[in-house]
Design a protein around this motif. Sequence first.
Motif, mmCIF file in Angstrom:
data_model
loop_
_atom_site.group_PDB
_atom_site.id
_atom_site.type_symbol
_atom_site.label_atom_id
_atom_site.label_comp_id
_atom_site.label_asym_id
_atom_site.label_seq_id
_atom_site.Cartn_x
_atom_site.Cartn_y
_atom_site.Cartn_z
ATOM 1 N N HIS A 1 9.949 4.065 -11.343
ATOM 2 C CA HIS A 1 8.741 3.212 -11.259
ATOM 3 C C HIS A 1 8.903 2.798 -9.709
ATOM 4 O O HIS A 1 10.639 2.358 -9.771
ATOM 5 C CB HIS A 1 8.259 1.996 -12.198
ATOM 6 C CG HIS A 1 7.210 1.485 -11.506
ATOM 7 N ND1 HIS A 1 7.254 -0.326 -10.853
ATOM 8 C CD2 HIS A 1 5.284 1.832 -11.342
ATOM 9 C CE1 HIS A 1 6.312 -1.210 -11.037
ATOM 10 N NE2 HIS A 1 5.142 0.601 -11.094
ATOM 11 N N ASN B 1 0.953 -0.983 -0.108
ATOM 12 C CA ASN B 1 -0.025 -0.219 0.215
ATOM 13 C C ASN B 1 1.038 1.552 -0.168
ATOM 14 O O ASN B 1 0.785 2.220 -0.514
ATOM 15 C CB ASN B 1 -0.581 0.086 1.055
ATOM 16 C CG ASN B 1 -1.465 -0.656 1.049
ATOM 17 O OD1 ASN B 1 -2.991 -1.517 0.183
ATOM 18 N ND2 ASN B 1 -2.595 -1.062 2.447
ATOM 19 N N ASN C 1 4.293 5.407 -5.966
ATOM 20 C CA ASN C 1 3.565 5.456 -7.553
ATOM 21 C C ASN C 1 3.223 6.038 -7.762
ATOM 22 O O ASN C 1 3.363 7.715 -8.736
ATOM 23 C CB ASN C 1 3.555 4.266 -7.764
ATOM 24 C CG ASN C 1 4.915 3.019 -8.237
ATOM 25 O OD1 ASN C 1 6.530 3.587 -8.153
ATOM 26 N ND2 ASN C 1 4.810 2.424 -7.474
ATOM 27 N N LYS C 2 1.747 6.793 -6.758
ATOM 28 C CA LYS C 2 0.643 7.511 -6.696
ATOM 29 C C LYS C 2 1.463 9.048 -7.248
ATOM 30 O O LYS C 2 1.263 10.498 -8.081
ATOM 31 C CB LYS C 2 -0.224 7.342 -6.119
ATOM 32 C CG LYS C 2 -1.522 8.842 -6.259
ATOM 33 C CD LYS C 2 -2.314 8.677 -5.143
ATOM 34 C CE LYS C 2 -3.210 9.299 -4.813
ATOM 35 N NZ LYS C 2 -4.498 9.629 -3.891
ATOM 36 N N TYR C 3 2.492 9.450 -5.951
ATOM 37 C CA TYR C 3 3.502 10.652 -5.964
ATOM 38 C C TYR C 3 4.293 11.106 -7.180
ATOM 39 O O TYR C 3 4.277 12.179 -8.196
ATOM 40 C CB TYR C 3 4.226 10.864 -4.662
ATOM 41 C CG TYR C 3 3.278 11.278 -3.447
ATOM 42 C CD1 TYR C 3 3.133 12.552 -3.198
ATOM 43 C CD2 TYR C 3 3.010 10.425 -2.343
ATOM 44 C CE1 TYR C 3 1.497 12.937 -2.221
ATOM 45 C CE2 TYR C 3 2.027 11.012 -1.538
ATOM 46 C CZ TYR C 3 1.766 11.701 -1.459
ATOM 47 O OH TYR C 3 0.965 12.334 -0.731
ATOM 48 N N ASP D 1 2.763 2.056 -3.152
ATOM 49 C CA ASP D 1 0.655 2.095 -3.821
ATOM 50 C C ASP D 1 1.288 4.010 -4.455
ATOM 51 O O ASP D 1 0.918 4.611 -5.096
ATOM 52 C CB ASP D 1 0.213 1.474 -3.925
ATOM 53 C CG ASP D 1 -0.071 0.388 -4.248
ATOM 54 O OD1 ASP D 1 0.643 -0.365 -4.993
ATOM 55 O OD2 ASP D 1 -1.393 -0.773 -3.800
ATOM 56 N N ALA D 2 1.572 4.410 -2.838
ATOM 57 C CA ALA D 2 1.925 5.652 -2.885
ATOM 58 C C ALA D 2 2.634 6.610 -3.313
ATOM 59 O O ALA D 2 2.773 7.375 -4.098
ATOM 60 C CB ALA D 2 1.126 5.923 -1.275
ATOM 61 N N ALA E 1 3.997 9.770 -10.195
ATOM 62 C CA ALA E 1 2.329 9.982 -11.378
ATOM 63 C C ALA E 1 2.743 11.495 -11.034
ATOM 64 O O ALA E 1 2.829 12.600 -11.897
ATOM 65 C CB ALA E 1 0.927 9.227 -11.727
ATOM 66 N N GLN E 2 2.233 12.183 -10.004
ATOM 67 C CA GLN E 2 2.058 13.280 -9.845
ATOM 68 C C GLN E 2 2.383 14.033 -10.018
ATOM 69 O O GLN E 2 1.985 15.607 -10.866
ATOM 70 C CB GLN E 2 1.581 13.330 -8.274
ATOM 71 C CG GLN E 2 -0.116 13.212 -7.921
ATOM 72 C CD GLN E 2 -0.511 13.399 -6.507
ATOM 73 O OE1 GLN E 2 0.421 14.053 -5.222
ATOM 74 N NE2 GLN E 2 -1.539 12.467 -5.859
#
Length: 395
Positions: free
Chosen positions: A166, A148, A154-156, A151-152, A158-159
């Motif tokens: 990756h 989890n 990788n979310k940042y 995932d956070a 992308a932002q």
Amino acid sequence: MLKKVFKKTKIAVISSVLAMPLLAQADDIQYGITAPELNAQTYILMDYNSGAVLAALNPDQRQYPASLTKMMTSYVVGDALKQGKIHNTDLVTIGESSWGKNFPGSSKMFLNLNQQVSVSDLNRGIIVVSGNDACVAMAEHISGSEQNFIDAMNKYAAQFGLKNTHFTTVHGLDDDNQYSSSRDMAIIGAHIIRDLPEEYKIYAEKDFTFNKIKQPNRNGLLWDKSINVDGMKTGHTDKAGYNLVASATGNGNMRLISVVMGVPTYKGREVESKKLLQWGFANFETFKALEAGKAVSEQSVYYGNSGKVQLGVLQDAFITLPKGRQADVKARYELEQKYLQAPLAKGQVVGQVVYQLEGKDIAKVNLQVMEEVSEGGFFGKAWDWLVLTVKSLFG
């Protein structure tokens, strides 16, 4: 005085404001100043305030990031602290997965099973001594599981608009599906400095003691008095080689971020980083081009409740130039549309200010609406339609 040009084409960007949606994309900048030769597989030198890339070699080449990964781990931790999701005084119970014995031969803060450790100490364990065990403990505390938390991360990524990054681990041990680039690491570093100033202060700490074990920060440039480095992070694995992200201040308020990756020796990453930073400060200067809240142009608006709108920037905008060339820079602004039409939101980008040196576009800053303009009434809009119709007939 800015010269106005109406244009709806893209402009080559050499420097821009990192806080704005458009980042510097400067693979082929030519300032006419020869960059130093470095013994690294890839490197980049970026100005923090303007986003200008002053020198680069293979900046988008994907590399094993090693413990540079922990910069994004640190960002997730720092943002959770900033938002109040966790607190420095929170106690974390060390479980089997974050026990120091699970990381033989790698960097750790030597956590003991079932020990209770504060978030503050774990954060220093991540940043200062690069503890793999601390990364796992914080990941599970914040997100419930390592996956989890990843995932956070990788979310940042992308932002932030990172195109060559990756993450598959929280600590950076080699994985074929985990990669980053020198450009992306410079951007992550800039976000830490800008978004999380309290988190960034920890990067300057020279040592950390836990369980009566004192460990030094592996960023040796923190001790170098010939250059004002105040962060950031080292990394090493057999596949990655030696990596270092460093940030230093000089030339007034100028801040540079250097990244070297794939250096063959431990000391070499410091030597190459210092060479790059000193070259940057010796040859360039950064100055404030536009002041936040100060209008640079007033334009007519059609179909709105106001007939005029002021344009400028909502955050200070900077550009980086070769030393002594500030007086030679020319500026113009280009609107995306010839006639501005309501509604317009505060902060909406409606054009660019373009800076030119020796006939070449060297920098661009987004031009923003300084205050909201709502749609006007029926009769006002009808009149504006008539005005624009007449204008269009006469070019």
